[in-house]
Design a protein around this motif. Sequence first.
Motif, PDB file in Angstrom:
ATOM      1  N   THR A 286       1.012  -1.235   0.053  1.00 24.42           N
ATOM      2  CA  THR A 286      -0.082  -0.022  -0.107  1.00 24.42           C
ATOM      3  C   THR A 286       0.811   1.404  -0.025  1.00 24.42           C
ATOM      4  OG1 THR A 286      -0.180  -0.257   2.601  1.00 24.42           O
ATOM      5  CG2 THR A 286      -1.922  -1.110   0.963  1.00 24.42           C
ATOM      6  N   PRO A 287       0.448   2.305  -0.370  1.00 22.76           N
ATOM      7  CA  PRO A 287       1.051   3.331  -0.712  1.00 22.76           C
ATOM      8  C   PRO A 287       1.270   4.482   0.410  1.00 22.76           C
ATOM      9  CG  PRO A 287      -1.068   4.057  -1.508  1.00 22.76           C
ATOM     10  CD  PRO A 287      -0.973   2.777  -1.173  1.00 22.76           C
ATOM     11  N   HIS A 288       2.057   3.896   1.598  1.00 25.50           N
ATOM     12  CA  HIS A 288       2.414   4.629   2.749  1.00 25.50           C
ATOM     13  C   HIS A 288       1.152   5.358   3.495  1.00 25.50           C
ATOM     14  CE1 HIS A 288       5.850   6.576   4.941  1.00 25.50           C
ATOM     15  NE2 HIS A 288       5.020   6.385   5.796  1.00 25.50           N
ATOM     16  N   ILE A 289       0.105   4.674   3.639  1.00 31.77           N
ATOM     17  CA  ILE A 289      -1.086   5.470   4.273  1.00 31.77           C
ATOM     18  C   ILE A 289      -1.421   5.257   5.522  1.00 31.77           C
ATOM     19  CG2 ILE A 289      -2.401   5.350   1.854  1.00 31.77           C
ATOM     20  CD1 ILE A 289      -3.767   2.646   2.817  1.00 31.77           C
ATOM     21  N   GLY A 290      -0.295   4.947   6.503  1.00 33.08           N
ATOM     22  CA  GLY A 290      -0.423   4.507   7.960  1.00 33.08           C
ATOM     23  C   GLY A 290      -1.334   5.442   8.581  1.00 33.08           C
ATOM     24  N   SER A 291      -1.130   7.011   8.192  1.00 36.06           N
ATOM     25  CA  SER A 291      -1.791   7.839   8.991  1.00 36.06           C
ATOM     26  C   SER A 291      -2.758   8.502   8.236  1.00 36.06           C
ATOM     27  CB  SER A 291      -0.772   8.900   9.426  1.00 36.06           C
ATOM     28  OG  SER A 291      -0.280   9.657   8.195  1.00 36.06           O
ATOM     29  N   ALA A 292      -3.319   7.873   7.340  1.00 36.05           N
ATOM     30  CA  ALA A 292      -4.316   8.373   6.162  1.00 36.05           C
ATOM     31  C   ALA A 292      -5.906   8.411   6.560  1.00 36.05           C
ATOM     32  CB  ALA A 292      -4.225   7.780   4.775  1.00 36.05           C
ATOM     33  N   THR A 293      -6.077   8.928   7.825  1.00 32.28           N
ATOM     34  CA  THR A 293      -7.618   9.315   8.061  1.00 32.28           C
ATOM     35  C   THR A 293      -7.555  10.822   8.388  1.00 32.28           C
ATOM     36  OG1 THR A 293      -6.934   9.379  10.699  1.00 32.28           O
ATOM     37  CG2 THR A 293      -7.440   7.157   9.545  1.00 32.28           C
ATOM     38  N   VAL A 294      -8.597  11.423   8.032  1.00 36.95           N
ATOM     39  CA  VAL A 294      -8.854  12.880   8.289  1.00 36.95           C
ATOM     40  C   VAL A 294      -8.503  13.330   9.634  1.00 36.95           C
ATOM     41  CG1 VAL A 294     -10.476  14.543   7.868  1.00 36.95           C
ATOM     42  CG2 VAL A 294     -10.736  12.890   6.192  1.00 36.95           C
ATOM     43  N   TYR A 295      -9.037  12.594  10.428  1.00 32.90           N
ATOM     44  CA  TYR A 295      -8.668  12.921  11.874  1.00 32.90           C
ATOM     45  C   TYR A 295      -7.229  13.032  12.162  1.00 32.90           C
ATOM     46  CZ  TYR A 295      -8.596  12.842  16.960  1.00 32.90           C
ATOM     47  OH  TYR A 295      -8.461  13.353  18.391  1.00 32.90           O
ATOM     48  N   ALA A 296      -6.384  11.908  11.843  1.00 35.27           N
ATOM     49  CA  ALA A 296      -4.836  11.844  12.144  1.00 35.27           C
ATOM     50  C   ALA A 296      -4.203  13.001  11.299  1.00 35.27           C
ATOM     51  CB  ALA A 296      -4.403  10.555  11.838  1.00 35.27           C
ATOM     52  N   ARG A 297      -4.437  13.179  10.009  1.00 34.52           N
ATOM     53  CA  ARG A 297      -3.735  13.996   9.258  1.00 34.52           C
ATOM     54  C   ARG A 297      -4.022  15.681   9.682  1.00 34.52           C
ATOM     55  NH1 ARG A 297      -2.056  11.549   4.364  1.00 34.52           N
ATOM     56  NH2 ARG A 297      -0.951   9.665   5.121  1.00 34.52           N
ATOM     57  N   ASN A 298      -5.209  15.891   9.981  1.00 31.04           N
ATOM     58  CA  ASN A 298      -5.647  17.185  10.554  1.00 31.04           C
ATOM     59  C   ASN A 298      -4.750  17.371  11.920  1.00 31.04           C
ATOM     60  OD1 ASN A 298      -7.456  19.206   9.179  1.00 31.04           O
ATOM     61  ND2 ASN A 298      -8.644  17.362   8.807  1.00 31.04           N
ATOM     62  N   ALA A 299      -4.567  16.448  12.662  1.00 26.84           N
ATOM     63  CA  ALA A 299      -3.978  16.377  14.154  1.00 26.84           C
ATOM     64  C   ALA A 299      -2.490  16.513  13.859  1.00 26.84           C
ATOM     65  CB  ALA A 299      -4.365  15.188  14.828  1.00 26.84           C
ATOM     66  N   MET A 300      -1.973  15.889  12.924  1.00 24.91           N
ATOM     67  CA  MET A 300      -0.549  16.096  12.508  1.00 24.91           C
ATOM     68  C   MET A 300      -0.268  17.371  12.045  1.00 24.91           C
ATOM     69  SD  MET A 300       0.174  12.549  10.489  1.00 24.91           S
ATOM     70  CE  MET A 300       1.687  12.881  10.100  1.00 24.91           C
ATOM     71  N   ALA A 301      -1.252  18.134  11.239  1.00 25.28           N
ATOM     72  CA  ALA A 301      -1.141  19.245  10.671  1.00 25.28           C
ATOM     73  C   ALA A 301      -1.249  20.377  11.617  1.00 25.28           C
ATOM     74  CB  ALA A 301      -2.035  19.706   9.633  1.00 25.28           C
ATOM     75  N   GLU A 302      -2.062  20.253  12.506  1.00 23.77           N
ATOM     76  CA  GLU A 302      -2.081  21.120  13.858  1.00 23.77           C
ATOM     77  C   GLU A 302      -1.103  21.402  14.618  1.00 23.77           C
ATOM     78  OE1 GLU A 302      -5.168  22.279  17.285  1.00 23.77           O
ATOM     79  OE2 GLU A 302      -5.705  20.764  16.272  1.00 23.77           O
ATOM     80  N   LEU A 303      -0.102  20.056  14.836  1.00 24.25           N
ATOM     81  CA  LEU A 303       0.858  20.056  15.572  1.00 24.25           C
ATOM     82  C   LEU A 303       2.129  20.560  15.217  1.00 24.25           C
ATOM     83  CD1 LEU A 303       2.230  19.057  18.320  1.00 24.25           C
ATOM     84  CD2 LEU A 303       2.307  16.792  17.559  1.00 24.25           C
ATOM     85  N   ALA A 304       2.092  20.198  13.555  1.00 28.50           N
ATOM     86  CA  ALA A 304       3.342  20.844  12.852  1.00 28.50           C
ATOM     87  C   ALA A 304       3.202  22.311  12.881  1.00 28.50           C
ATOM     88  CB  ALA A 304       3.295  20.130  11.463  1.00 28.50           C
ATOM     89  N   ALA A 305       2.133  22.795  12.678  1.00 26.84           N
ATOM     90  CA  ALA A 305       1.922  24.178  12.574  1.00 26.84           C
ATOM     91  C   ALA A 305       2.161  24.903  14.053  1.00 26.84           C
ATOM     92  CB  ALA A 305       0.432  24.884  12.408  1.00 26.84           C
ATOM     93  N   LYS A 306       1.963  24.092  15.167  1.00 25.11           N
ATOM     94  CA  LYS A 306       2.272  24.643  16.493  1.00 25.11           C
ATOM     95  C   LYS A 306       3.748  24.692  16.824  1.00 25.11           C
ATOM     96  CE  LYS A 306      -2.327  24.119  18.394  1.00 25.11           C
ATOM     97  NZ  LYS A 306      -3.213  23.136  19.634  1.00 25.11           N
ATOM     98  N   ASN A 307       4.223  23.594  16.232  1.00 19.32           N
ATOM     99  CA  ASN A 307       5.803  23.369  16.506  1.00 19.32           C
ATOM    100  C   ASN A 307       6.351  24.671  15.631  1.00 19.32           C
ATOM    101  OD1 ASN A 307       5.961  21.011  18.008  1.00 19.32           O
ATOM    102  ND2 ASN A 307       5.813  19.873  16.056  1.00 19.32           N
ATOM    103  N   LEU A 308       6.094  24.993  14.505  1.00 19.86           N
ATOM    104  CA  LEU A 308       6.610  25.999  13.689  1.00 19.86           C
ATOM    105  C   LEU A 308       6.364  27.203  14.321  1.00 19.86           C
ATOM    106  CD1 LEU A 308       7.837  26.754  10.905  1.00 19.86           C
ATOM    107  CD2 LEU A 308       5.374  27.091  10.065  1.00 19.86           C
ATOM    108  N   ILE A 309       5.068  27.678  14.975  1.00 18.80           N
ATOM    109  CA  ILE A 309       5.149  28.917  15.520  1.00 18.80           C
ATOM    110  C   ILE A 309       5.738  29.012  16.783  1.00 18.80           C
ATOM    111  CG2 ILE A 309       3.405  30.312  16.611  1.00 18.80           C
ATOM    112  CD1 ILE A 309       1.309  29.131  14.112  1.00 18.80           C
ATOM    113  N   ALA A 310       5.918  27.946  17.525  1.00 16.47           N
ATOM    114  CA  ALA A 310       6.443  28.047  18.691  1.00 16.47           C
ATOM    115  C   ALA A 310       8.210  28.377  18.596  1.00 16.47           C
ATOM    116  CB  ALA A 310       6.593  26.707  19.522  1.00 16.47           C
ATOM    117  N   GLY A 311       8.524  27.790  17.644  1.00 15.59           N
ATOM    118  CA  GLY A 311       9.903  27.922  17.075  1.00 15.59           C
ATOM    119  C   GLY A 311      10.292  29.501  16.853  1.00 15.59           C
ATOM    120  N   LEU A 312       9.322  29.992  16.070  1.00 17.38           N
ATOM    121  CA  LEU A 312       9.428  31.322  15.388  1.00 17.38           C
ATOM    122  C   LEU A 312       9.330  32.424  16.656  1.00 17.38           C
ATOM    123  CD1 LEU A 312       7.257  31.135  12.121  1.00 17.38           C
ATOM    124  CD2 LEU A 312       9.644  31.711  12.356  1.00 17.38           C
TER     125      LEU A 312
END
Length: 323
Positions: A286-312
């Motif tokens: 399968t094509p690397h779909i381990g985290s491929a749920t809408v819930y998980a991907r949005n949670a990943m995106a939110e955490l990634a954004a918060k990491n970026l902003i905290a670093g800034l």
Amino acid sequence: MSKPFVFVSRVPPPRGMELIEEFCTVKAMRDDRFITRQEMLEGVVGVEGILCHPPDKVDKEVLDIAGKSLKSVSTMSVGLEHIDLTECKARGISVGYTPGVLTDATAETTVSLLLATSRRLKEAFSAVVDGGWGTWENGLYLCGKTLLESTVGIVGLGRIGLAVAKRLQPFGVQKFLYSGNTKKEWASEINAEFVSFERLLGESDFVIACCSMNKDNMGLFNKSAFSKMKNNAIFINTSRGVLVNQEDLYDALKLGTILAAGLDVTSPEPLPREHPLHTLKNCVITPHIGSATVYARNAMAELAAKNLIAGLKGKRLPSPVPQ
């Protein structure tokens, strides 16, 4: 006061992008395709932050071009092999990643892949389409392997490994074995036994790779490892493609050294269409779909954004990379 200037190599799901755009001035790769190397190099000039995603490399060249203004790098992933962590640390650049929030989704994918492989669903789907559907004239037609009373070996009993085991328990697994660098206190939750890698290979009906990738375990699953497994064992990998010597895996599957394999990760990705693993009926990819749920991907995106902003902001990241 001007907003910090950031580059986004691939637009994340809405929950993350909305946060970034609220706080930052954004230059983003918005096309639905992989970014080219040249686009990456042009995009990071003079930025204060980078939000990336594998396989978009943030290496020395990218860091040099970004320059001294760069304060924060955030990746929407657990894997970190695309980021030069040593260079980032030397330059005082904060780096964040997104573990934890994809644990359940990846565990679900692992179990799905195991069941699809063990119950020969690839062959069954093909039988329906190509006219090979039998009528049970043979009592063992498309019979697969059961989890009932089986031994499951998990290589790397971290968050995902534990979540996989808990989901497999109701199927009547008789025993869980695990291997890794150290014993895990949470192993008692599934009554798992800590054993050597060699013993795990030799005794397990199902071998599941859930370990993180490092320089010591690249190619861990090779000809030697497959030769130690039962010839009716099934191998599952939802961790990292580079853990597996894919030529050795092909040989093991072709020659019957092991029964079958299920892969959600390969090296490279995408795996070329002409790769011989695609020709095997006992290999489900399968094509690397381990985290491929809408819930998980949005949670990943939110955490990634918060990491970026905290670093800034020069603050502690919600999820910094391990030092």
